[in-house]
Scaffold this active site. Structure first.
Site, short mmCIF file in Angstrom:
data_model
loop_
_atom_site.label_atom_id
_atom_site.label_comp_id
_atom_site.label_asym_id
_atom_site.label_seq_id
_atom_site.Cartn_x
_atom_site.Cartn_y
_atom_site.Cartn_z
N ARG A 1 -30.84 6.62 -23.60
CA ARG A 1 -31.45 5.36 -23.99
C ARG A 1 -32.92 5.64 -23.75
O ARG A 1 -33.33 5.97 -22.63
CB ARG A 1 -30.95 4.22 -23.09
CG ARG A 1 -31.73 2.91 -23.25
CD ARG A 1 -31.50 2.33 -24.63
NE ARG A 1 -32.10 1.00 -24.79
CZ ARG A 1 -33.24 0.77 -25.44
NH1 ARG A 1 -33.94 1.78 -25.95
NH2 ARG A 1 -33.69 -0.46 -25.57
N HIS B 1 -37.99 3.13 -21.35
CA HIS B 1 -38.41 1.77 -21.70
C HIS B 1 -38.54 0.89 -20.46
O HIS B 1 -38.21 1.30 -19.35
CB HIS B 1 -37.42 1.16 -22.69
CG HIS B 1 -36.08 0.83 -22.06
ND1 HIS B 1 -35.14 1.78 -21.77
CD2 HIS B 1 -35.54 -0.35 -21.67
CE1 HIS B 1 -34.08 1.21 -21.22
NE2 HIS B 1 -34.30 -0.08 -21.13
N HIS C 1 -12.45 -22.97 -7.68
CA HIS C 1 -13.71 -22.93 -6.91
C HIS C 1 -14.88 -23.26 -7.84
O HIS C 1 -14.70 -23.42 -9.04
CB HIS C 1 -13.92 -21.53 -6.32
CG HIS C 1 -14.18 -20.47 -7.36
ND1 HIS C 1 -13.18 -19.90 -8.10
CD2 HIS C 1 -15.34 -19.91 -7.82
CE1 HIS C 1 -13.68 -19.03 -8.95
NE2 HIS C 1 -15.00 -19.01 -8.82
N GLU D 1 -22.44 -18.61 -13.83
CA GLU D 1 -21.64 -17.39 -13.66
C GLU D 1 -21.46 -16.70 -15.00
O GLU D 1 -21.04 -17.32 -15.98
CB GLU D 1 -20.26 -17.77 -13.07
CG GLU D 1 -19.25 -16.64 -13.08
CD GLU D 1 -17.90 -17.04 -12.45
OE1 GLU D 1 -17.90 -17.94 -11.59
OE2 GLU D 1 -16.89 -16.46 -12.83
N GLU E 1 -31.81 -6.83 -26.73
CA GLU E 1 -31.85 -5.39 -26.52
C GLU E 1 -32.88 -4.73 -27.44
O GLU E 1 -33.46 -3.70 -27.14
CB GLU E 1 -30.45 -4.83 -26.76
CG GLU E 1 -30.29 -3.33 -26.82
CD GLU E 1 -30.71 -2.61 -25.57
OE1 GLU E 1 -30.81 -3.24 -24.50
OE2 GLU E 1 -30.98 -1.40 -25.69
N HIS F 1 -13.65 -24.06 -11.66
CA HIS F 1 -12.81 -23.21 -12.52
C HIS F 1 -11.88 -22.36 -11.67
O HIS F 1 -12.06 -22.24 -10.45
CB HIS F 1 -13.67 -22.31 -13.41
CG HIS F 1 -14.65 -21.45 -12.67
ND1 HIS F 1 -15.85 -21.92 -12.18
CD2 HIS F 1 -14.60 -20.15 -12.29
CE1 HIS F 1 -16.49 -20.95 -11.55
NE2 HIS F 1 -15.76 -19.87 -11.60
N HIS G 1 -37.86 2.90 -16.90
CA HIS G 1 -36.74 3.72 -16.45
C HIS G 1 -36.20 4.62 -17.55
O HIS G 1 -36.44 4.39 -18.73
CB HIS G 1 -35.63 2.85 -15.86
CG HIS G 1 -35.28 1.65 -16.66
ND1 HIS G 1 -36.01 0.49 -16.61
CD2 HIS G 1 -34.26 1.39 -17.51
CE1 HIS G 1 -35.46 -0.41 -17.40
NE2 HIS G 1 -34.39 0.12 -17.96
N GLU H 1 -32.71 -5.87 -14.87
CA GLU H 1 -31.53 -5.25 -15.48
C GLU H 1 -30.55 -4.74 -14.43
O GLU H 1 -30.89 -3.85 -13.66
CB GLU H 1 -31.97 -4.09 -16.38
CG GLU H 1 -30.84 -3.19 -16.85
CD GLU H 1 -31.35 -2.02 -17.70
OE1 GLU H 1 -32.03 -2.27 -18.70
OE2 GLU H 1 -31.07 -0.86 -17.33
N HIS I 1 -38.67 -3.77 -19.61
CA HIS I 1 -38.57 -5.10 -20.22
C HIS I 1 -38.97 -6.18 -19.21
O HIS I 1 -39.20 -5.88 -18.04
CB HIS I 1 -37.18 -5.38 -20.79
CG HIS I 1 -36.08 -4.62 -20.13
ND1 HIS I 1 -35.64 -4.88 -18.87
CD2 HIS I 1 -35.36 -3.55 -20.57
CE1 HIS I 1 -34.70 -4.03 -18.55
NE2 HIS I 1 -34.50 -3.19 -19.55
N HIS J 1 -19.47 -22.38 -7.97
CA HIS J 1 -20.62 -21.72 -7.35
C HIS J 1 -21.74 -22.75 -7.24
O HIS J 1 -22.08 -23.40 -8.23
CB HIS J 1 -21.05 -20.50 -8.17
CG HIS J 1 -19.92 -19.52 -8.33
ND1 HIS J 1 -19.56 -18.64 -7.33
CD2 HIS J 1 -19.04 -19.34 -9.34
CE1 HIS J 1 -18.51 -17.95 -7.74
NE2 HIS J 1 -18.17 -18.34 -8.95
#
Ligand SMILES: *[C@@H]1O[C@H](CO)[C@@H](O)[C@H](O)[C@H]1NC(C)=O
Ligand SMILES: *[C@@H]1O[C@H](CO)[C@@H](O)[C@H](O)[C@H]1NC(C)=O
Ligand SMILES: *[C@@H]1O[C@H](CO)[C@@H](O)[C@H](O)[C@H]1NC(C)=O
Ligand SMILES: *[C@@H]1O[C@H](CO)[C@@H](O)[C@H](O)[C@H]1NC(C)=O
Ligand SMILES: *[C@@H]1O[C@H](CO)[C@@H](O)[C@H](O)[C@H]1NC(C)=O
Ligand SMILES: *[C@@H]1O[C@H](CO)[C@@H](O)[C@H](O)[C@H]1NC(C)=O
Length: 495
Positions: free
Chosen positions: A187, A190, A371, A378, A257, A417, A235, A196, A192, A373
């Site tokens: 890859r 690059h 549960h 999520e 992307e 959920h 990276h 990531e 951003h 969050h």
């Protein structure tokens, strides 16, 4: 798994035996919308594409309303549990029917087509929802199999496909990319604006990066390991000899992307005079620069010995809490009845300040307990098997979604959920939060730790149930592998 190898063989046989359409799409081969296939072959145009005013309601003669039917010719074939009370919400294995019908208990009716059975067999809870579903909940599933795949450069160097708000509008805080690099492919270098976080799915890869404090970093990762590159950190990613596939999760829902900063483009956009000055080199040194973006491309083989590529920086080598990688594959799973879980969050991987993740394995019949969050949405990725989740959306909506391997799931902050394994093999999925630590509120624990009289006044639950509530989070709940066992009454759980 709902696509068995025998299905694949059947499809292959169908494919070789007849001309297109090769797939069995469903009940859309008979008359539909006034067209009766097969359409006669024409050798020259005839007739007109337009009608006239004699066909307007009031002008036209009324039809014989007994002439057409929207019912299916035979008694609908119902699967196990489909007759049961809709509020039981049993998981319906619609794949076991030739022509599944959107019927549950006393609700629904047959679907005479047109349709494509495979979607409905994959999504029984959308097609014949549990009676407890209500109202409207933003879509929570995106199969990466529906994403447009972008191939890398010639030489079969790889590909990448993504999920972002373009395809899953509610996924505002995170987006994902599934990327494959061929043996030794890159890859391109690059950076951003998003952070990531990555999980290696298959194969091995070398990553390298530098930061803004004169420090450098290089490491090799294999299946199950994780990297994180903060926003703006440049990276490199190169596959080893057997290629690599990894999953990237970004902390921007509209991440694209195709919107990254690229070393090739930066050089192509800079006057050669400036390059000469910046790099103290003759203009000639830049004659072989690529014309434009390299994206994913074949590379030369990197030395196996990482020491040969471990450049010592003036600020030193990033290690310890500054490390950009975590060898998660070597963390032993925490085993509980019903499966296991591994948690990785900034308490052990500090550089990824807001990425908290759990890799959950759920045995057949078991589920991730009910549960929510507290502070984060999520983002989920399903690595293996199949499952379903009902999302309770305040104040009064709920919708059940089905997931299979390769799907992305998205659940907004504080929406309650569960995730139930609906298949015959282990369900493996990744939960990713934007939170400084992995945390959730367990519904069972909440009730266990709330005054009993309060709980009884609200939910009228029997003492026997309240007596057996665990005061600890159990994470998973083991359960009956027969998901339609309740048609005969009784219990869905395992003691
Ligand atoms: C790219 O790499 C593959 C696998 O190593 C090789 O088969 C192919 O010939 C290469 N293509 C180019 C254009 O270098
Ligand atoms: C990615 O961006 C480049 C440059 O803007 C463009 O040429 C290319 O078509 C884009 N590719 C995709 C898949 O959007
Ligand atoms: C890279 O070099 C640094 C400094 O010499 C060393 O501390 C580190 O362990 C090396 N890393 C690897 C992965 O070899
Ligand atoms: C990075 O280099 C600059 C210039 O040499 C120096 O002032 C700074 O202290 C260095 N930072 C670190 C973290 O080594
Ligand atoms: C690394 O971070 C952890 C948790 O944030 C902390 O307990 C530990 O002391 C840190 N280690 C070093 C060497 O800074
Ligand atoms: C599951 O339970 C139901 C109800 O008892 C029964 O009819 C069905 O055959 C069972 N399925 C399997 C696979 O055992």
């Amino acid at each position: 798994m709902r696509f068995t190898s025998s299905t694949a063989v059947a499809l292959l046989l169908a494919r070789s035996a007849s001309a297109a359409p090769q797939l069995k799409y469903g009940e859309n081969t008979g008359p539909v919308g006034g067209i009766t296939p097969p359409i006669p072959t024409a050798t020259a145009p005839s007739g007109s594409p337009y009608g006239d005013s004699s066909l307007l309601g009031g002008n036209a003669r009324v039809p014989d309303v007994d002439s057409d039917t929207a019912q299916v010719p035979e008694r609908p074939q119902l699967v196990n549990g489909q007759d049961a009370d809709a509020d039981l919400g049993l998981y319906l294995d619609l794949a076991s029917a030739d022509a599944p019908q959107p019927i549950r208990g006393d609700y629904g009716d047959v679907d005479p087509g047109p349709r494509t059975f495979d979607y409905e067999k994959l999504n029984p809870d959308l097609f014949a929802p549990p009676g407890t579903d209500a109202g409207s909940v933003p879509n929570a599933v995106w199969p990466l199999g529906l994403s447009h795949n972008r191939p890398g450069y010639r030489g079969r160097s790889g590909w990448a496909r993504q999920q972002n708000t373009d395809v899953l509008p509610n996924a505002k805080r995170m987006a994902g990319v599934d990327m494959k690099l061929a043996p030794n492919a890159y890859r391109e270098l690059h950076w951003h604006t998003a952070g990531e976080w990555a999980l290696v799915l298959k194969g091995c890869v070398r990553v390298a990066a530098i930061n803004d404090e004169n420090q450098s970093f290089t490491d090799d990762l294999c299946e199950g390991d994780v990297w994180f590159f903060p926003p703006g950190v440049p990276h490199s990613i190169q596959a080893f000899d057997k290629g690599v596939e990894f999953l990237l999760v970004f902390d921007e829902g509209d991440f694209d992307e195709n919107g990254t900063f690229l070393v090739s483009e930066m050089f192509a956009r800079t006057p050669r005079e400036v390059l000469s000055k910046n790099f103290h080199a003759d203009v000639d040194a830049f004659k072989d620069l690529p014309d434009g973006e390299l994206y994913i491309f074949n590379g030369t083989r990197q030395p196996k010995d990482i020491g040969q590529q471990n450049t010592t920086a003036p600020g030193g080598f990033l290690s310890g809490n500054g490390s950009y990688t975590y060898h998660w594959s070597r963390q032993e799973p925490y085993r509980v009845p019903g499966g296991s879980v591994k948690i990785l969050d900034p308490r052990t991987f500090p550089i990824a300040t807001m990425f908290s993740a759990a890799l959950v394995t759920v045995q057949p019949g078991a589920m991730r307990e009910m549960h929510w969050h507290t502070t984060s949405d999520e983002w989920d990725y399903f690595l293996q098997g199949s499952g379903r989740a009902t999302i309770y959306h305040a104040p009064s909506a709920g919708r059940t979604f089905d997931f299979t391997a390769g799907d992305v799931g998205y659940i907004s902050q504080a929406e309650a959920h569960y995730v139930e394994n609906t298949g015959a093999e282990d369900l493996v999925f990744l939960e990713v939060l934007q939170a400084p630590k992995f945390s959730d509120v367990s519904v069972a624990q909440w009730l266990a730790l709330t005054p009993r009289q309060t709980v009884k006044d609200h939910l009228k639950l029997p003492d026997k149930l309240l007596d057996s509530l665990p005061k600890e989070k159990t994470i998973l709940k083991a359960g009956n592998r027969n998901l339609t066992a309740l048609t005969g009454g009784g219990k869905a759980y395992e003691p």
